[in-house]
Write an enzyme that holds these catalytic residues in place. Structure first.
Site, PDB file in Angstrom:
ATOM      1  N   CYS A   2       0.820  -1.221   0.000  1.00 30.51           N
ATOM      2  CA  CYS A   2       0.000   0.000   0.000  1.00 30.51           C
ATOM      3  C   CYS A   2       0.850   1.265   0.000  1.00 30.51           C
ATOM      4  O   CYS A   2       1.940   1.298   0.557  1.00 30.51           O
ATOM      5  CB  CYS A   2      -0.882   0.028   1.242  1.00 30.51           C
ATOM      6  SG  CYS A   2      -1.922  -1.405   1.407  1.00 30.51           S
ATOM      7  N   ARG A  27       5.578  -0.409  -6.136  1.00 29.36           N
ATOM      8  CA  ARG A  27       5.534  -1.164  -4.888  1.00 29.36           C
ATOM      9  C   ARG A  27       4.534  -2.315  -4.943  1.00 29.36           C
ATOM     10  O   ARG A  27       4.531  -3.188  -4.087  1.00 29.36           O
ATOM     11  CB  ARG A  27       5.151  -0.234  -3.731  1.00 29.36           C
ATOM     12  CG  ARG A  27       6.187   0.822  -3.457  1.00 29.36           C
ATOM     13  CD  ARG A  27       5.593   1.970  -2.689  1.00 29.36           C
ATOM     14  NE  ARG A  27       5.009   1.528  -1.433  1.00 29.36           N
ATOM     15  CZ  ARG A  27       5.630   1.537  -0.272  1.00 29.36           C
ATOM     16  NH1 ARG A  27       6.862   1.970  -0.209  1.00 29.36           N
ATOM     17  NH2 ARG A  27       5.042   1.129   0.817  1.00 29.36           N
ATOM     18  N   TRP A  75      -2.799  -2.880  -1.496  1.00 26.64           N
ATOM     19  CA  TRP A  75      -2.365  -4.250  -1.720  1.00 26.64           C
ATOM     20  C   TRP A  75      -3.144  -5.077  -0.697  1.00 26.64           C
ATOM     21  O   TRP A  75      -2.930  -4.945   0.507  1.00 26.64           O
ATOM     22  CB  TRP A  75      -0.858  -4.342  -1.487  1.00 26.64           C
ATOM     23  CG  TRP A  75      -0.253  -5.662  -1.826  1.00 26.64           C
ATOM     24  CD1 TRP A  75       0.087  -6.125  -3.070  1.00 26.64           C
ATOM     25  CD2 TRP A  75       0.129  -6.695  -0.901  1.00 26.64           C
ATOM     26  NE1 TRP A  75       0.643  -7.383  -2.963  1.00 26.64           N
ATOM     27  CE2 TRP A  75       0.687  -7.760  -1.655  1.00 26.64           C
ATOM     28  CE3 TRP A  75       0.057  -6.837   0.483  1.00 26.64           C
ATOM     29  CZ2 TRP A  75       1.160  -8.923  -1.075  1.00 26.64           C
ATOM     30  CZ3 TRP A  75       0.531  -8.005   1.065  1.00 26.64           C
ATOM     31  CH2 TRP A  75       1.072  -9.030   0.280  1.00 26.64           C
ATOM     32  N   ASN A  99      -2.229   2.696   5.655  1.00 23.74           N
ATOM     33  CA  ASN A  99      -1.287   1.595   5.392  1.00 23.74           C
ATOM     34  C   ASN A  99      -1.078   0.854   6.698  1.00 23.74           C
ATOM     35  O   ASN A  99      -0.973   1.496   7.743  1.00 23.74           O
ATOM     36  CB  ASN A  99       0.085   2.120   4.961  1.00 23.74           C
ATOM     37  CG  ASN A  99       0.103   2.594   3.533  1.00 23.74           C
ATOM     38  OD1 ASN A  99      -0.894   2.491   2.835  1.00 23.74           O
ATOM     39  ND2 ASN A  99       1.230   3.113   3.094  1.00 23.74           N
ATOM     40  N   GLY A 100      -0.939  -0.461   6.633  1.00 25.08           N
ATOM     41  CA  GLY A 100      -0.698  -1.240   7.849  1.00 25.08           C
ATOM     42  C   GLY A 100      -1.878  -2.136   8.162  1.00 25.08           C
ATOM     43  O   GLY A 100      -2.715  -2.405   7.291  1.00 25.08           O
ATOM     44  N   GLU A 474      18.709 -17.415  -4.589  1.00 25.91           N
ATOM     45  CA  GLU A 474      18.316 -16.126  -5.159  1.00 25.91           C
ATOM     46  C   GLU A 474      17.902 -16.291  -6.628  1.00 25.91           C
ATOM     47  O   GLU A 474      16.926 -15.691  -7.073  1.00 25.91           O
ATOM     48  CB  GLU A 474      19.484 -15.130  -5.008  1.00 25.91           C
ATOM     49  CG  GLU A 474      19.278 -13.748  -5.582  1.00 25.91           C
ATOM     50  CD  GLU A 474      18.033 -13.021  -5.062  1.00 25.91           C
ATOM     51  OE1 GLU A 474      17.443 -13.447  -4.077  1.00 25.91           O
ATOM     52  OE2 GLU A 474      17.648 -12.029  -5.704  1.00 25.91           O
ATOM     53  N   LYS A 478      14.218 -15.310  -8.021  1.00 23.57           N
ATOM     54  CA  LYS A 478      13.993 -14.383  -9.140  1.00 23.57           C
ATOM     55  C   LYS A 478      13.056 -15.021 -10.157  1.00 23.57           C
ATOM     56  O   LYS A 478      12.120 -14.398 -10.631  1.00 23.57           O
ATOM     57  CB  LYS A 478      15.305 -14.010  -9.856  1.00 23.57           C
ATOM     58  CG  LYS A 478      16.230 -13.066  -9.143  1.00 23.57           C
ATOM     59  CD  LYS A 478      15.780 -11.639  -9.083  1.00 23.57           C
ATOM     60  CE  LYS A 478      14.883 -11.333  -7.940  1.00 23.57           C
ATOM     61  NZ  LYS A 478      15.327 -11.281  -6.596  1.00 23.57           N
ATOM     62  N   GLU A 481       9.427 -15.381  -8.802  1.00 22.16           N
ATOM     63  CA  GLU A 481       8.717 -14.106  -8.632  1.00 22.16           C
ATOM     64  C   GLU A 481       8.127 -13.587  -9.936  1.00 22.16           C
ATOM     65  O   GLU A 481       7.015 -13.090  -9.952  1.00 22.16           O
ATOM     66  CB  GLU A 481       9.686 -13.036  -8.105  1.00 22.16           C
ATOM     67  CG  GLU A 481      10.047 -13.187  -6.656  1.00 22.16           C
ATOM     68  CD  GLU A 481      10.856 -11.996  -6.158  1.00 22.16           C
ATOM     69  OE1 GLU A 481      11.972 -11.771  -6.654  1.00 22.16           O
ATOM     70  OE2 GLU A 481      10.371 -11.286  -5.264  1.00 22.16           O
ATOM     71  N   HIS A 497      19.941 -36.574  -1.172  1.00 24.26           N
ATOM     72  CA  HIS A 497      19.257 -36.945   0.066  1.00 24.26           C
ATOM     73  C   HIS A 497      17.743 -36.781  -0.051  1.00 24.26           C
ATOM     74  O   HIS A 497      17.053 -36.649   0.962  1.00 24.26           O
ATOM     75  CB  HIS A 497      19.814 -36.119   1.236  1.00 24.26           C
ATOM     76  CG  HIS A 497      21.266 -36.380   1.478  1.00 24.26           C
ATOM     77  ND1 HIS A 497      21.742 -37.572   1.979  1.00 24.26           N
ATOM     78  CD2 HIS A 497      22.365 -35.621   1.225  1.00 24.26           C
ATOM     79  CE1 HIS A 497      23.064 -37.529   2.060  1.00 24.26           C
ATOM     80  NE2 HIS A 497      23.472 -36.345   1.601  1.00 24.26           N
ATOM     81  N   LYS A 593       6.635  -4.273  -3.454  1.00 25.77           N
ATOM     82  CA  LYS A 593       8.037  -3.872  -3.363  1.00 25.77           C
ATOM     83  C   LYS A 593       8.477  -3.693  -1.918  1.00 25.77           C
ATOM     84  O   LYS A 593       9.600  -3.999  -1.552  1.00 25.77           O
ATOM     85  CB  LYS A 593       8.228  -2.556  -4.133  1.00 25.77           C
ATOM     86  CG  LYS A 593       9.670  -2.093  -4.199  1.00 25.77           C
ATOM     87  CD  LYS A 593      10.503  -3.007  -5.063  1.00 25.77           C
ATOM     88  CE  LYS A 593      11.972  -2.726  -4.961  1.00 25.77           C
ATOM     89  NZ  LYS A 593      12.783  -3.867  -5.404  1.00 25.77           N
TER      90      LYS A 593
HETATM   91  O1  M6R Z   1      13.096  -4.327   1.393  1.00 23.92           O
HETATM   92  P1  M6R Z   1      13.624  -5.645   1.881  1.00 23.92           P
HETATM   93  O2  M6R Z   1      14.968  -5.948   1.347  1.00 23.92           O
HETATM   94  O3  M6R Z   1      13.596  -5.734   3.395  1.00 23.92           O
HETATM   95  O4  M6R Z   1      12.621  -6.707   1.338  1.00 23.92           O
HETATM   96  C1  M6R Z   1      12.705  -8.050   1.651  1.00 23.92           C
HETATM   97  C2  M6R Z   1      11.920  -8.890   0.678  1.00 23.92           C
HETATM   98  O5  M6R Z   1      10.559  -8.564   0.738  1.00 23.92           O
HETATM   99  C3  M6R Z   1      12.408  -8.698  -0.750  1.00 23.92           C
HETATM  100  O6  M6R Z   1      13.767  -8.975  -0.862  1.00 23.92           O
HETATM  101  C4  M6R Z   1      11.621  -9.589  -1.731  1.00 23.92           C
HETATM  102  O7  M6R Z   1      11.944 -10.922  -1.504  1.00 23.92           O
HETATM  103  C5  M6R Z   1      11.903  -9.155  -3.166  1.00 23.92           C
HETATM  104  N1  M6R Z   1      10.699  -9.214  -3.910  1.00 23.92           N
HETATM  105  C6  M6R Z   1      12.955  -9.947  -3.823  1.00 23.92           C
HETATM  106  O8  M6R Z   1      13.039  -9.798  -5.182  1.00 23.92           O
END
Ligand code: M6R
Length: 598
Positions: A2, A27, A75, A99-100, A474, A478, A481, A497, A593
């Site tokens: 949000c 975001r 969101w 927000n929150g 990672e 990627k 996502e 295993h 974001k």
């Molecule tokens: O802003 P932050 O680095 O604390 O965010 C953590 C995760 O939400 C963030 O890295 C998320 O996994 C991303 N979408 C990764 O691409």
């Protein structure tokens, strides 16, 4: 996640609010809305989907006289992404954006319903505006009614509220979610509000980052009362894609430049210095706990290998959402490092507050100066990646990795575990690593062609060893996502295993095979998969037999150079697969974001 904007002034409010919301689009959101109050007319517009839907709804409206406006991108947390659940939420004569999460909203809602209030949404937010109007039944003063409202809320919030009872005012409150108030560059009496810097850049010249517990009311000219305002720097140039198809692509291509920013003033020809930290900052530290989420957590996992190998400091890495409720054992001689791109991740922020209360020394590795995490920590090191717009983090991860490497060499040197010769070699390798992240058109083309063979199948395993294991995690994150394909990162030695049971020709394995670290070991693991007919894409600086594809990378002098080179290859691999699948790379479904709820 949000986003909030607000404005008090005489400029055309609809467009200002929509422009502000556009700056927050990256975001992630699923609906949006604005409310404008001028000449005692309160107009509210809301729409599901992209901002263009909202623009369409209010295309015939404009408001150029003095007035107030609030806007929001939502969101979904409580209730589906519908128009009724979109903000601003409405009662009889007031509107609110938030927000929150209001944790006690069910109890408040039941009480209000028993007093005759009717609710139109499934959200937690709607209780705020009803509670405010209920308070006004016994309280003539709007600010007092607002204070009484806020006092009844439990949870995290950044709130803006407007009401016909005080048509020249915006009421605000902050607890746990970020909220900024800015002074207009054009007219010092006019005021902006936003949940992050981005919408304010170019519009406001001075800002106040509100603290938890701050609340009040603003009218034209009221900004002057803030004595702690800070200058807001920045230009809007980051906002353009500059010819790239997506911000994510642009950000991948920027990495070789931003890594130099990370190193600037910290890495010189013969030494590493961290002027942001006092020389005795690490003196009593015997161990480190790193706490983060998502990609930042992967940077933390990678740092464990570096801290232990180079600085000989025992390092523990924890996922923030797990750490918070695990009643962790904390030692006085421990340094608590939080890593966060946004500096606003609720889980990480709350974990930080928890250990701070217990007396631990804390250090933030963060990309956003003045963010909540930076302000909450005892000290901070900024990663200097610049604003990252793609939801899938790329350059922020690269800079986190570089900074953590710098920190581990700094500590290794300080503790006498790194000779001056080794220090020089790390420095040379850092410079070379930054260069290696420059994307060559040859590499990009090769990955683009390769990507068409990896669109189907029943899943991906990204495998690696040592520090290449978190890089594998990672790479998988990627891909997940932005392509929505199932992908897992795994230590390659662990495949036998269990997961190897999944191996067949429809299983895709992306193997990270660095020449300078455990090459023969991972080679054996790859052969085990090859023998079971898995489809294997090896990423390496050397030719590999017995696999389906080899993504050949430029030769490197150290495993860290290989780390950065492979990181870029993995990012482009995910990008090209997602583009082929027709996905919105910058705004993947369901993701945000900045994750400001727990
Ligand atoms: O802003 P932050 O680095 O604390 O965010 C953590 C995760 O939400 C963030 O890295 C998320 O996994 C991303 N979408 C990764 O691409």
């Amino acid at each position: 996640m949000c986003g909030i904007v607000g404005y008090i002034g005489k400029n055309e409010k609809k467009q200002l609010l929509l422009n502000g919301l556009k700056e927050l689009e990256y975001r992630g959101y699923d609906s949006a809305g604005i409310a404008i109050l001028s000449h005692n007319e309160l107009q509210t517009f809301r729409a599901v989907g992209k901002l263009s839907q909202l623009e369409n709804k209010c295309k015939d409206f404009s408001s150029t006289d003095l007035g107030v406006g609030i806007g929001h991108t939502r969101w979904a947390t409580h209730g589906k992404p519908t128009e009724a659940n979109a903000h601003p939420h409405i009662a009889d004569f007031s509107n609110v954006v938030h927000n929150g999460i209001i944790e006690n909203y069910q109890e408040i809602k039941s009480t209000l319903i028993s007093k005759g209030h009717t609710f139109l949404s499934q959200t937690d937010t709607e209780v705020i505006v009803h509670l405010f109007e209920e308070s006004l039944k016994n309280e003539y003063d709007c600010l007092k009614a607002f204070q009484q409202t806020i006092a009844q809320l439990k949870g995290a919030f950044a709130i803006l509220l407007i009401t016909k009872k005080a048509p020249d005012s915006i009421f605000y409150a902050k607890n746990g979610s970020p909220l900024i108030i800015g002074r207009s560059c054009d007219d010092a009496n006019e005021i902006y509000f936003a949940s992050s810097d981005a919408p304010l850049i170019g519009l406001a010249d001075r800002v106040v980052y509100l603290e938890d517990g701050d609340m009040g009311v603003m009218k034209l000219g009221d900004f002057a009362r803030f004595k702690n305002a800070k200058k807001l720097d920045g230009t809007k140039s980051y906002a353009q894609k500059e010819g790239y198809r997506y911000f994510m692509e642009k950000e991948i291509y920027e990495q070789h430049k931003v890594l130099l920013e990370t190193m600037m003033g910290r890495v010189s020809e013969g030494d590493i210095t961290l002027n942001e930290l006092s020389s005795d900052f690490f003196t009593d530290i015997k161990q480190i706990t790193i706490c983060a989420c998502g990609t930042s957590y992967h940077a933390g996992l990678s740092a464990k290998y570096l801290f232990e190998r180079l600085a000989k400091i025992k390092t523990n890495v924890v996922i923030a959402s797990e750490f918070r409720y695990a009643l962790p054992v904390i030692n006085d001689d421990e340094l608590f490092i939080v890593i966060s791109q946004s500096g606003e991740t609720a889980d990480t922020l709350e974990a930080l507050k928890l250990v701070k209360k217990k007396g631990l020394k804390t250090l933030a590795i963060c990309n956003v100066d003045n963010s909540s995490i930076v302000r909450e920590s005892h000290a901070s090191l900024l990663t200097r990646a610049g604003i990252e717009k793609g939801v899938a983090s790329t350059k922020a991860f690269a800079t986190q990795m570089m900074l953590l490497w710098i920190l581990s060499v700094y500590l290794g040197k300080q503790r006498g575990h790194i000779s001056s010769q080794e220090l020089k070699s790390h420095i040379a390798s850092m410079v070379e690593s930054a260069k290696k992240t420059r994307v060559s058109s040859h590499l990009h083309e090769h990955i683009k062609r390769l990507s068409k063979r990896y669109l189907h199948g029943h899943g991906f395993f990204f495998i690696g060893r040592d520090i290449f294991y978190p890089l594998a995690l990672e790479g998988a994150l990627k891909l997940k996502e932005i392509s929505y394909l199932h992908a897992e990162g795994y230590p390659s030695g662990e495949m036998k295993h269990g997961p190897i049971a999944l191996a067949d020709s429809e299983l895709f394995a992306v193997a990270l095979m660095p020449t300078h670290l455990l090459f023969d070991k991972i080679k054996s693991n790859v052969q085990e998969l090859s023998a079971r007919d898995a489809t294997i894409c090896a990423i390496s600086t050397q030719h590999i037999d017995g696999v389906d594809d080899v993504l050949m990378l430029e030769s490197c002098q150290s495993y860290m150079e290989e780390f950065f080179t492979m990181m870029v290859a993995l990012q482009i691999f995910a990008l090209e697969i997602a583009i082929r699948l027709g996905n919105d790379v910058d705004m993947p479904r369901n993701l945000a974001k900045s994750v400001t709820v727990e």
